[in-house]
Design an enzyme around this catalytic site. Structure first.
Site, mmCIF file in Angstrom:
data_model
loop_
_atom_site.group_PDB
_atom_site.id
_atom_site.type_symbol
_atom_site.label_atom_id
_atom_site.label_comp_id
_atom_site.label_asym_id
_atom_site.label_seq_id
_atom_site.Cartn_x
_atom_site.Cartn_y
_atom_site.Cartn_z
ATOM 1 N N HIS A 303 0.867 -1.187 0.000
ATOM 2 C CA HIS A 303 0.000 0.000 0.000
ATOM 3 C C HIS A 303 0.906 1.240 0.000
ATOM 4 O O HIS A 303 1.683 1.419 -0.940
ATOM 5 C CB HIS A 303 -0.926 -0.088 1.221
ATOM 6 C CG HIS A 303 -2.098 0.841 1.239
ATOM 7 N ND1 HIS A 303 -2.506 1.566 0.157
ATOM 8 C CD2 HIS A 303 -2.960 1.173 2.247
ATOM 9 C CE1 HIS A 303 -3.558 2.301 0.489
ATOM 10 N NE2 HIS A 303 -3.854 2.087 1.753
ATOM 11 N N HIS A 342 -2.212 -2.239 -9.641
ATOM 12 C CA HIS A 342 -3.195 -1.685 -8.716
ATOM 13 C C HIS A 342 -4.410 -2.600 -8.676
ATOM 14 O O HIS A 342 -4.790 -3.162 -9.691
ATOM 15 C CB HIS A 342 -3.621 -0.278 -9.175
ATOM 16 C CG HIS A 342 -4.226 0.523 -8.083
ATOM 17 N ND1 HIS A 342 -5.552 0.422 -7.748
ATOM 18 C CD2 HIS A 342 -3.675 1.422 -7.230
ATOM 19 C CE1 HIS A 342 -5.790 1.229 -6.742
ATOM 20 N NE2 HIS A 342 -4.676 1.845 -6.403
ATOM 21 N N ASP A 398 2.491 5.634 -6.506
ATOM 22 C CA ASP A 398 3.742 5.546 -5.759
ATOM 23 C C ASP A 398 4.976 5.522 -6.643
ATOM 24 O O ASP A 398 6.093 5.674 -6.154
ATOM 25 C CB ASP A 398 3.733 4.285 -4.878
ATOM 26 C CG ASP A 398 2.889 4.482 -3.640
ATOM 27 O OD1 ASP A 398 2.798 5.627 -3.175
ATOM 28 O OD2 ASP A 398 2.314 3.498 -3.146
HETATM 29 N N1 ACO Z 1 4.823 -6.217 -10.971
HETATM 30 C C1 ACO Z 1 4.711 -7.308 -11.749
HETATM 31 N N2 ACO Z 1 3.587 -8.038 -11.841
HETATM 32 C C2 ACO Z 1 2.539 -7.637 -11.122
HETATM 33 C C3 ACO Z 1 2.579 -6.491 -10.321
HETATM 34 C C4 ACO Z 1 3.779 -5.770 -10.273
HETATM 35 N N3 ACO Z 1 3.900 -4.688 -9.512
HETATM 36 N N4 ACO Z 1 1.383 -6.322 -9.730
HETATM 37 C C5 ACO Z 1 0.613 -7.331 -10.146
HETATM 38 N N5 ACO Z 1 1.314 -8.133 -10.983
HETATM 39 C C6 ACO Z 1 0.831 -9.331 -11.637
HETATM 40 C C7 ACO Z 1 0.798 -10.492 -10.646
HETATM 41 O O1 ACO Z 1 2.023 -11.184 -10.617
HETATM 42 C C8 ACO Z 1 -0.333 -11.312 -11.190
HETATM 43 O O2 ACO Z 1 0.145 -12.048 -12.271
HETATM 44 P P1 ACO Z 1 -0.404 -13.567 -12.555
HETATM 45 O O3 ACO Z 1 -1.884 -13.382 -12.802
HETATM 46 O O4 ACO Z 1 0.369 -14.014 -13.722
HETATM 47 O O5 ACO Z 1 -0.117 -14.328 -11.296
HETATM 48 C C9 ACO Z 1 -1.312 -10.269 -11.732
HETATM 49 O O6 ACO Z 1 -0.517 -9.124 -12.040
HETATM 50 C C10 ACO Z 1 -2.366 -9.875 -10.720
HETATM 51 O O7 ACO Z 1 -1.686 -9.524 -9.528
HETATM 52 P P2 ACO Z 1 -2.364 -9.467 -8.097
HETATM 53 O O8 ACO Z 1 -1.285 -9.441 -7.065
HETATM 54 O O9 ACO Z 1 -3.409 -10.513 -7.968
HETATM 55 O O10 ACO Z 1 -3.093 -8.092 -8.179
HETATM 56 P P3 ACO Z 1 -3.656 -7.315 -6.962
HETATM 57 O O11 ACO Z 1 -4.835 -6.605 -7.427
HETATM 58 O O12 ACO Z 1 -3.819 -8.140 -5.739
HETATM 59 O O13 ACO Z 1 -2.412 -6.356 -6.653
HETATM 60 C C11 ACO Z 1 -1.073 -4.707 -5.819
HETATM 61 C C12 ACO Z 1 -2.429 -5.022 -6.446
HETATM 62 C C13 ACO Z 1 -0.993 -5.348 -4.432
HETATM 63 C C14 ACO Z 1 -0.969 -3.204 -5.657
HETATM 64 C C15 ACO Z 1 0.046 -5.252 -6.727
HETATM 65 O O14 ACO Z 1 -0.064 -4.721 -8.027
HETATM 66 C C16 ACO Z 1 1.429 -4.980 -6.156
HETATM 67 O O15 ACO Z 1 1.877 -5.708 -5.277
HETATM 68 N N6 ACO Z 1 2.130 -3.910 -6.654
HETATM 69 C C17 ACO Z 1 3.437 -3.560 -6.148
HETATM 70 C C18 ACO Z 1 3.334 -2.779 -4.847
HETATM 71 C C19 ACO Z 1 2.768 -1.392 -5.074
HETATM 72 O O16 ACO Z 1 3.202 -0.650 -5.938
HETATM 73 N N7 ACO Z 1 1.824 -1.016 -4.220
HETATM 74 C C20 ACO Z 1 1.214 0.344 -4.256
HETATM 75 C C21 ACO Z 1 -0.186 0.281 -4.785
HETATM 76 S S1 ACO Z 1 -0.874 1.890 -4.904
HETATM 77 C C22 ACO Z 1 -1.276 2.289 -3.332
HETATM 78 O O17 ACO Z 1 -1.557 1.476 -2.514
HETATM 79 C C23 ACO Z 1 -1.233 3.696 -2.951
#
Ligand code: ACO
Length: 465
Positions: A303, A342, A398
């Site tokens: 987050h 996201h 971010d």
């Molecule tokens: N880099 C690479 N691949 C990603 C990323 C990423 N940052 N985020 C998601 N994916 C991929 C996952 O590996 C997954 O792939 P798969 O289907 O082949 O397994 C797919 O996209 C879906 O990912 P989930 O984790 O299920 O998506 P979710 O909606 O739960 O995730 C989250 C959202 C937690 C923000 C995620 O994108 C992440 O961890 N990002 C990195 C951390 C980040 O930047 N957080 C800030 C968010 S903005 C905020 O809170 C203010």
């Protein structure tokens, strides 16, 4: 650094025009009109897709990349409004008139000083604590800013209790027959027309909105071995925050960029930290506990903590030329890249549309930030071309905020606290709104464990069996 305020506005409006192109056929919220509860929705793990409540505070459209506060697009708010106007809009429901804005700023000004909280906070080893842990502690300590005695959270009534701190006892008064008051209690600033001091309402929200920024700045200075700086009542919210951090009044352009960053982080639907804040409020706890819960939830790297991770990642990559190799290795290990992806946006995050070009322009003058921006731009390109179309992975808020913060002189460990300083507006606006029709949060879990275990006495238990 960008030279003129007009150039900043120009960047914002260009970003808005680019975002507008994605919105085809206007914004259509999935639900509109009178909601008939119970509503039907598909729920995934992590409550994905679940509908927790109705809200008029803000709207996020993840497929079209749109973000509205009370119906206004963030692009217009960033171009034409200040953070104070936006905080008023979120918490009060409409943009303020000139008179309302003046009164609002005066109220915020009164709450900028939190001397008891800072004194109490400094008795903890703040210099060794994570800045978000210290901020969480400070937020909870703020609950006692006007008294040392704890209060019944649901009833409040700070004026009825005895302040035991010497600062809160300006003079002795004769007992007037009330069992609770022997000393005159320092009245919480901002109380108007005999209004009851209370911990759950709007004034607590204003107190937190101002006080959290003072605490965050003080934490940063103590961690750098410096003394906290008193707030400057002449300065705007954004300028005062930078002043309390850096000890110098920012330029108008720096102030404006800080203002825009604050506006962009002020609210974002029912995200994890907002949900945490509202859940705590729904037990009829108080605003301080709610905001403390928001700070706690925002701390994590999935987050608000991602902005710190982005800077560490860019440092680790080192140079734009290293991006292809670094990205390939990351992909091979199936690791996520900080600042991308996201839960809601499956297109470009509208906030990143503004922060990206701002970061590019303000990073230009400094060789270090220039190199970091070049690395970020190269990474953005490779992620968007590979994961963008395939999985809807684009930069989120971010990804660029850290570069902007760094150019404003904000230390890395204060990135997430700075996010919190602004998000207090959204947390409190949504808590106040939710409490109008409060219903205790109580979702269910799907039980997947056994139902027929036979109890085994301690002396007969054997892990292998
Ligand atoms: N880099 C690479 N691949 C990603 C990323 C990423 N940052 N985020 C998601 N994916 C991929 C996952 O590996 C997954 O792939 P798969 O289907 O082949 O397994 C797919 O996209 C879906 O990912 P989930 O984790 O299920 O998506 P979710 O909606 O739960 O995730 C989250 C959202 C937690 C923000 C995620 O994108 C992440 O961890 N990002 C990195 C951390 C980040 O930047 N957080 C800030 C968010 S903005 C905020 O809170 C203010």
């Amino acid at each position: 650094m960008i030279k003129t305020l007009a150039r900043v506005t120009d960047i914002v409006l260009k970003a808005g025009a680019a975002a507008q192109k994605e919105i085809k056929g206007g914004l259509q919220p999935a639900f509109s009109g009178n909601v008939q509860w119970p509503v039907e929705c598909k729920v995934g793990p992590g409550l994905e897709g679940a509908i927790a409540c109705e809200s008029k505070v803000g709207y996020v459209n993840g497929s079209q990349g749109a973000l509205l506060y009370r119906g206004y697009t963030i692009f217009d708010l960033c171009a034409y409004a200040t953070f104070e106007e936006v905080a008023y809009l979120l918490t009060r429901g409409s943009l303020p008139t000139a008179t309302e804005l003046t009164t609002f700023k005066e109220q915020l000004n009164l709450f900028r000083s939190v001397p008891l909280t800072l004194r109490r906070l400094m008795s903890f080893p703040v210099e060794d604590m994570h800045a978000m842990a210290a901020l969480r502690l400070g937020t909870n300590l703020m609950r006692q800013e006007f008294t040392s005695r704890d209060l019944n959270p649901s009833r409040g009534g700070a004026r009825k209790v005895i302040g035991t701190d010497e600062d809160s006892i300006p003079m002795e008064t004769l007992p007037k027959g009330t069992p609770e008051a022997v000393y005159q209690f320092t009245r919480a600033p901002g109380a108007v027309n005999g209004e009851e001091d209370e911990q759950t309402g709007y004034r607590a929200a204003l107190h937190l909105l101002s006080g959290v920024s003072t605490i965050a700045a003080a934490i940063a200075r103590v961690k750098r071995g410096q003394m906290p700086i008193d707030p400057d009542p002449e300065l705007s919210f954004a300028a005062n925050y930078l002043y309390m951090l850096n000890g110098r009044r920012p330029t108008p352009v720096e102030e404006r960029i800080m203002d825009i960053s604050l506006i962009l982080h002020a609210d974002h639907g029912m995200n994890a930290s907002t949900f945490a804040a509202v859940v705590v409020a729904s037990t009829l706890s108080d605003m301080y506990a709610s905001v403390g819960a928001g700070v706690a939830a925002l701390t994590g790297p999935l987050h608000g903590g991602a902005n710190e991770d982005v800077m560490k990642m860019l440092d680790q990559i080192g140079d734009a030329a290293n991006v292809p190799q670094w990205f390939a290795a990351k992909q091979a290990r199936k690791e996520k890249i900080a600042g991308f992806g996201h839960r809601v946006y499956k297109t470009y995050d509208p906030r990143a549309r503004i922060l990206g070009p701002l970061a590019r322009e303000i990073a230009r003058d400094n060789p270090e930030t220039k190199r970091m921006y070049a690395t970020a731009a190269a990474l953005e390109k490779v992620v968007v071309t590979t994961l963008g179309k395939a999985k809807g992975i684009y930069p989120n808020v971010d990804f660029f905020s850290g570069l902007v913060y760094r150019a404003l002189g904000i230390p890395t460990e204060l990135f997430t606290p700075t996010f919190a300083v602004s998000r207090v507006a959204g947390w409190t606006a949504r808590v106040l709104e939710y409490l109008e029709h409060n219903r205790l949060f109580r979702p269910r879990a799907i039980y997947t464990g056994p139902t027929d275990c036979t109890f085994i006495p301690l002396n007969q238990r054997d892990r292998k069996s």
